[in-house]
Design a protein around this motif. Structure first.
Motif, short mmCIF file in Angstrom:
data_model
loop_
_atom_site.label_atom_id
_atom_site.label_comp_id
_atom_site.label_asym_id
_atom_site.label_seq_id
_atom_site.Cartn_x
_atom_site.Cartn_y
_atom_site.Cartn_z
N CYS A 105 0.82 -1.21 0.00
CA CYS A 105 0.00 0.00 0.00
C CYS A 105 0.86 1.26 0.00
N GLY A 108 3.43 2.39 2.69
CA GLY A 108 4.02 1.22 3.34
C GLY A 108 5.49 1.07 2.98
N ASN A 201 -8.08 -3.65 -4.52
CA ASN A 201 -7.71 -3.20 -3.18
C ASN A 201 -8.67 -2.16 -2.64
N CYS A 252 -5.86 -0.48 2.70
CA CYS A 252 -4.80 0.00 3.60
C CYS A 252 -5.24 1.22 4.38
N ASN A 254 -6.06 4.01 3.10
CA ASN A 254 -5.71 5.24 2.39
C ASN A 254 -6.94 5.74 1.65
#
Length: 374
Positions: A105, A108, A201, A252, A254
């Motif tokens: 992500c 990360g 995702n 993630c 975000n």
């Protein structure tokens, strides 16, 4: 014409011992019987084996990964065959693998842990935001997807390279298709958008509503697997217009950029058949409306009929026959300048206002309406 005899032929390599993959030029030289007295060499046709990277008559270029014997064959016009060979020895180098391609992500950290079998004197990683490029095992925090190169140099000066692809999962920048009211009751707002084509995702969508000037707050979250629609039951489209925005959130946590706002249509009754409404707006865009359709439901039973089309630059209409329909309801919807380039999971192609019923008008006007009818 004087026939000549080939007295000597050989193939000479620029670097007979080389590192894997290095470019190496080879040349075939022939000594002719007439060289001593200045006779011109005969015309020849050359053929190289194995097939080189490139060749020009008696010269060729190879970049072997392992030891190879190259042979050049030359034919004279008299069909005389001349051959010569030479071996290019390739140095044995350490084995390396930069590792498997990796996905992580945005924000990360990617682990860079290559495999090396054999000894070397130096190593280096090439890529963005690497913690220690000269360490074999290190980390990277890239902001965009890209390739990372790992290379080592051994004691013979040979360089060995390998790559891996780091894919950064960036959040989607989501936009709205349109905002409207509930098509049946008109008593709450409906926000509609199109899902991204690929969203492996993607976790969810967040719906924002303007609370105070330019202050947008989250009013709901819709999971990525759900229909791309949100019904705002906390909004009352009969009292005012509303502005909405949307974002996409990945697994993630975000969040992508917040979208431009879409502004709902609020229909108001000014009395005595006069109506006005707020414009449908999309932030930072020119007027998207070609025209507004003005409808009347004569008996207030849900059977709306179009009575007027108003240019998209206008926001008012007077129903001169309003007194003949004391139980009527009214609403407005839009015709777009350009078709809605959206494919939501619920097909809605226009934006409509709240539904206004004349049964809600004040006592004075109701008395006036009844007097007019009588």
């Amino acid at each position: 014409h004087v026939l000549q005899e080939a007295l000597l032929s050989n193939v000479i390599a620029t670097t007979p011992t080389t590192c894997p993959g290095n470019s190496n030029a080879v040349t075939m030289n022939i000594t002719w019987s007439g060289d001593a007295i200045g006779l011109p060499a005969p015309s020849l046709n050359y053929a190289w084996s194995p097939i080189p990277i490139s060749s020009t008559s008696n010269s060729a270029t190879y970049a072997p990964a392992s030891t190879v014997t190259v042979t050049c064959s030359a034919n004279t016009n008299c069909a005389e065959l001349i051959q010569a060979s030479n071996t290019i020895s390739v140095i044995s180098v350490p084995y390396i693998s930069a590792g498997n391609d990796t996905t992580f992500c945005l924000g990360g950290t990617a682990l860079l842990n290559p495999t090396v079998v054999g000894s070397y004197i130096s190593s280096m990683w090439i890529g963005s935001n690497i913690a220690n490029p000269f360490a074999q095992n290190t980390t990277a925090t890239p902001s965009t997807s890209g390739y990372y190169w790992f290379r080592i140099t051994d004691s013979a000066g040979c360089i060995v390279r390998d790559t891996l692809l780091v894919t950064v999962l960036e959040p989607v920048n989501q936009s709205l298709c349109l905002v409207t009211t509930d098509s049946v009751t008109g008593n709450h707002n409906v926000i509609i958008w199109e899902k991204p084509i690929s969203y492996d995702n993607l976790d969810s969508f967040r719906i924002y509503r303007e609370i105070t000037l330019n202050n947008y707050q989250i009013i709901g979250t819709v999971h990525a697997d759900s229909l791309s629609i949100f019904e705002d039951y906390s909004a009352n489209p009969n009292t005012t217009n509303y502005r909405y925005k949307i974002t996409a959130r990945d697994t993630c946590n975000n969040e992508g950029n917040i979208s431009p706002y879409h502004n709902t249509i609020h229909l108001q009754y000014l009395g005595f058949g006069n109506f006005q409404w707020t414009s449908y707006e999309i932030e930072s865009m020119s007027n998207p409306v070609s025209s507004y359709n003005f409808y009347r439901d004569d008996l207030g039973n849900g059977n709306f009929q179009l009575i007027q089309v108003v240019p998209g630059s206008n926001n008012t209409y007077t129903d001169v026959n309003y007194s003949s329909y004391p139980n009527a309801s009214y609403r407005v919807d839009v015709n777009w300048l350009s078709p809605v380039a959206c494919t939501p999971t619920r097909t809605v192609l226009t934006s409509q206002s709240n539904i206004y019923s004349l049964l809600t008008v004040g006592t004075t006007e109701q008395q006036f309406v009844r007097a007019t009818i009588n």
